[in-house]
Design a protein around this motif. Structure first.
Motif, PDB file in Angstrom:
ATOM      1  N   LEU A 182     -16.641 -95.385 -18.141  1.00 35.12           N
ATOM      2  CA  LEU A 182     -16.677 -94.661 -16.858  1.00 35.12           C
ATOM      3  C   LEU A 182     -15.918 -93.332 -16.879  1.00 35.12           C
ATOM      4  O   LEU A 182     -15.852 -92.662 -15.848  1.00 35.12           O
ATOM      5  N   HIS A 183     -15.357 -92.942 -18.026  1.00 35.66           N
ATOM      6  CA  HIS A 183     -14.369 -91.858 -17.986  1.00 35.66           C
ATOM      7  C   HIS A 183     -14.908 -90.542 -17.418  1.00 35.66           C
ATOM      8  O   HIS A 183     -14.185 -89.809 -16.777  1.00 35.66           O
ATOM      9  N   ASP A 184     -16.184 -90.245 -17.661  1.00 37.57           N
ATOM     10  CA  ASP A 184     -16.727 -88.959 -17.188  1.00 37.57           C
ATOM     11  C   ASP A 184     -17.568 -89.096 -15.929  1.00 37.57           C
ATOM     12  O   ASP A 184     -18.340 -88.179 -15.599  1.00 37.57           O
ATOM     13  N   ILE A 185     -17.433 -90.193 -15.215  1.00 44.21           N
ATOM     14  CA  ILE A 185     -18.281 -90.421 -14.032  1.00 44.21           C
ATOM     15  C   ILE A 185     -18.075 -89.325 -12.981  1.00 44.21           C
ATOM     16  O   ILE A 185     -18.986 -88.996 -12.223  1.00 44.21           O
ATOM     17  N   GLY A 186     -16.880 -88.719 -12.976  1.00 45.58           N
ATOM     18  CA  GLY A 186     -16.603 -87.645 -12.013  1.00 45.58           C
ATOM     19  C   GLY A 186     -17.474 -86.417 -12.228  1.00 45.58           C
ATOM     20  O   GLY A 186     -17.609 -85.579 -11.330  1.00 45.58           O
ATOM     21  N   LYS A 187     -18.093 -86.308 -13.422  1.00 47.74           N
ATOM     22  CA  LYS A 187     -18.957 -85.142 -13.679  1.00 47.74           C
ATOM     23  C   LYS A 187     -20.198 -85.156 -12.793  1.00 47.74           C
ATOM     24  O   LYS A 187     -20.829 -84.124 -12.597  1.00 47.74           O
ATOM     25  N   GLN A 188     -20.530 -86.334 -12.274  1.00 46.89           N
ATOM     26  CA  GLN A 188     -21.683 -86.417 -11.344  1.00 46.89           C
ATOM     27  C   GLN A 188     -21.494 -85.505 -10.146  1.00 46.89           C
ATOM     28  O   GLN A 188     -22.456 -85.100  -9.519  1.00 46.89           O
ATOM     29  N   ALA A 211     -11.335 -80.773 -12.560  1.00 48.49           N
ATOM     30  CA  ALA A 211     -11.076 -81.793 -11.538  1.00 48.49           C
ATOM     31  C   ALA A 211     -11.853 -83.084 -11.826  1.00 48.49           C
ATOM     32  O   ALA A 211     -11.656 -84.080 -11.130  1.00 48.49           O
ATOM     33  N   HIS A 212     -12.744 -83.080 -12.858  1.00 49.87           N
ATOM     34  CA  HIS A 212     -13.639 -84.243 -12.999  1.00 49.87           C
ATOM     35  C   HIS A 212     -12.918 -85.574 -13.254  1.00 49.87           C
ATOM     36  O   HIS A 212     -13.372 -86.605 -12.771  1.00 49.87           O
ATOM     37  N   PRO A 213     -11.749 -85.592 -13.963  1.00 47.82           N
ATOM     38  CA  PRO A 213     -11.096 -86.905 -14.104  1.00 47.82           C
ATOM     39  C   PRO A 213     -10.670 -87.497 -12.749  1.00 47.82           C
ATOM     40  O   PRO A 213     -10.868 -88.681 -12.490  1.00 47.82           O
ATOM     41  N   SER A 236      -6.525 -89.817 -16.974  1.00 51.06           N
ATOM     42  CA  SER A 236      -5.766 -89.161 -18.053  1.00 51.06           C
ATOM     43  C   SER A 236      -6.571 -88.879 -19.315  1.00 51.06           C
ATOM     44  O   SER A 236      -6.000 -88.476 -20.328  1.00 51.06           O
ATOM     45  N   HIS A 237      -7.890 -89.049 -19.259  1.00 49.43           N
ATOM     46  CA  HIS A 237      -8.635 -88.962 -20.524  1.00 49.43           C
ATOM     47  C   HIS A 237      -8.707 -87.547 -21.093  1.00 49.43           C
ATOM     48  O   HIS A 237      -9.070 -87.366 -22.251  1.00 49.43           O
ATOM     49  N   GLU A 238      -8.373 -86.538 -20.284  1.00 51.61           N
ATOM     50  CA  GLU A 238      -8.384 -85.170 -20.814  1.00 51.61           C
ATOM     51  C   GLU A 238      -6.954 -84.658 -21.068  1.00 51.61           C
ATOM     52  O   GLU A 238      -6.762 -83.473 -21.311  1.00 51.61           O
ATOM     53  N   GLU A 239      -5.973 -85.533 -20.982  1.00 51.27           N
ATOM     54  CA  GLU A 239      -4.593 -85.141 -21.291  1.00 51.27           C
ATOM     55  C   GLU A 239      -4.400 -85.238 -22.800  1.00 51.27           C
ATOM     56  O   GLU A 239      -4.901 -86.173 -23.436  1.00 51.27           O
ATOM     57  N   ALA A 265     -10.492 -90.557 -28.702  1.00 50.48           N
ATOM     58  CA  ALA A 265     -11.926 -90.820 -28.919  1.00 50.48           C
ATOM     59  C   ALA A 265     -12.767 -89.798 -28.164  1.00 50.48           C
ATOM     60  O   ALA A 265     -13.780 -89.296 -28.675  1.00 50.48           O
ATOM     61  N   ASN A 266     -12.347 -89.469 -26.944  1.00 52.27           N
ATOM     62  CA  ASN A 266     -13.075 -88.495 -26.122  1.00 52.27           C
ATOM     63  C   ASN A 266     -13.089 -87.120 -26.796  1.00 52.27           C
ATOM     64  O   ASN A 266     -14.132 -86.506 -26.973  1.00 52.27           O
ATOM     65  N   LYS A 267     -11.921 -86.678 -27.215  1.00 47.57           N
ATOM     66  CA  LYS A 267     -11.815 -85.350 -27.835  1.00 47.57           C
ATOM     67  C   LYS A 267     -12.587 -85.320 -29.160  1.00 47.57           C
ATOM     68  O   LYS A 267     -13.265 -84.339 -29.477  1.00 47.57           O
TER      69      LYS A 267
HETATM   70 FE   LIG Z   1     -14.043 -85.746 -19.520  1.00 49.24          FE
END
Ligand SMILES: [Fe+2]
Ligand SMILES: [Fe+2]
Length: 307
Positions: A182-188, A211-213, A236-239, A265-267
């Motif tokens: 679900l980490h990028d769900i805010g991109k919706q 702001a997406h996180p 915190s996935h983009e920290e 993993a995300n990066k």
């Molecule tokens: Fe992201």
């Protein structure tokens, strides 16, 4: 498309084995009947469909429960070494894609949550026990900018790293997997194409993007079965590094290990797609560029699971 149909991923259908529900293929706006319940789909026919780019079959929505049972049997077969590793890895990758697509919905009910959890545990076992599994899953996925595939890849990679590292409880593994799905769900909620490289965005778009996180956290807060740790992982996935990431410029190295795994993993997946590098060829340049931003031991583990 009619809501009487439910899409399923083609790689979850096992060739030369009875399929307990009718299958349909999309042709234009229609669904054309393909096979009857309990018929086999020959391996060769499946291969031809995949070669022509078909990614999804459709089933009647009324057959969803039968499909979930079928999927579970397929996941039990991930440990069957008589089946080619690439076929099993494609099945695992497609199951993760389904998990990403249904993650939000599965958090609504106890059945959905438990069923999803069972699927993730079986995939976690597969990547933990078979050295080749994650590499074959990444090869099956290919380099893709698609957010669904990105989230599936980040989930597989996170589970592979966490398994190799050891020490996480079962609950922490499930939460890590959910956080990854679900980490990028805010991109919706973004109003522009987020596949545009970050440095090509306007200043206003950059602010929105960053702001997406927290948009993701806002979307999911209050849902049953979403724990504070899952929300924390998404937030915190983009920290990364000592305050090099966003939105809160946290010191990642001081955060819980599962947060560090997800961020890494995300990066790493974004690095592979941005640089157009196969994952095993990306580890060294990634190491050179990000050594000061992630725990050295975790990057070394990433290298080990991809070697
Ligand atoms: Fe992201
Ligand atoms: Fe991401």
């Amino acid at each position: 498309m009619s809501k009487d149909y439910y899409s399923i991923r083609i790689n979850t259908i096992r060739g030369s084995e009875p399929v307990p529900f009718d299958l349909y293929v999309p042709v234009g706006a229609k669904y054309v009947h393909y096979t009857h319940a309990h018929d086999d789909v020959e391996e060769e026919r499946l291969k031809t469909l995949k070669k022509h780019g078909l990614k999804k079959f459709f089933i009647l929505s009324a057959d969803e429960q039968k499909y979930l049972k079928y999927l579970e049997d397929g996941l039990n077969g991930l440990s069957n070494k008589d089946v080619n590793i690439n076929d099993r890895a494609s099945r695992a990758n497609d199951t993760l894609l389904i998990s990403v697509e249904n993650a939000e919905r599965n958090l609504e009910t106890e059945f959905g949550y438990n069923n999803q959890r069972m699927q993730l545990e079986k995939i976690s076992k597969f990547v933990g026990e078979e050295r080749q599994a994650i590499k074959s899953m990444l090869a099956s996925a290919g380099l893709s900018m698609d957010t669904t595939q990105h989230s599936a890849t980040v989930t597989g990679l996170s589970l592979a790293i966490a398994n190799k590292l050891g020490g996480l409880t079962k609950e922490e593994m499930t939460e890590l997997a959910y956080g990854a799905l679900l980490h990028d769900i805010g991109k919706q909620r973004l109003k522009f194409d987020y596949n545009i490289p970050f440095d090509k965005l306007t200043p206003d778009q950059k602010t929105q993007y960053k702001a997406h996180p927290l948009e993701g956290v806002a979307l999911l807060s209050g849902k049953p079965f979403i724990s504070p740790r899952i929300l924390g992982l998404i937030a915190s996935h983009e920290e990364y590094g000592e305050g090099r990431g966003y939105p809160e410029k946290k010191n990642l190295n001081k955060m819980d290990i599962s947060y560090q795994i997800l961020s890494l993993a995300n990066k790493f997946d974004r690095f592979c797609t941005d640089k157009n590098l196969e994952p095993n060829k990306a580890v060294d340049p990634f190491f050179d560029q990000y050594i000061s931003h992630y725990d050295e031991n975790l990057i070394a583990i990433l290298g080990t699971v991809l070697s």
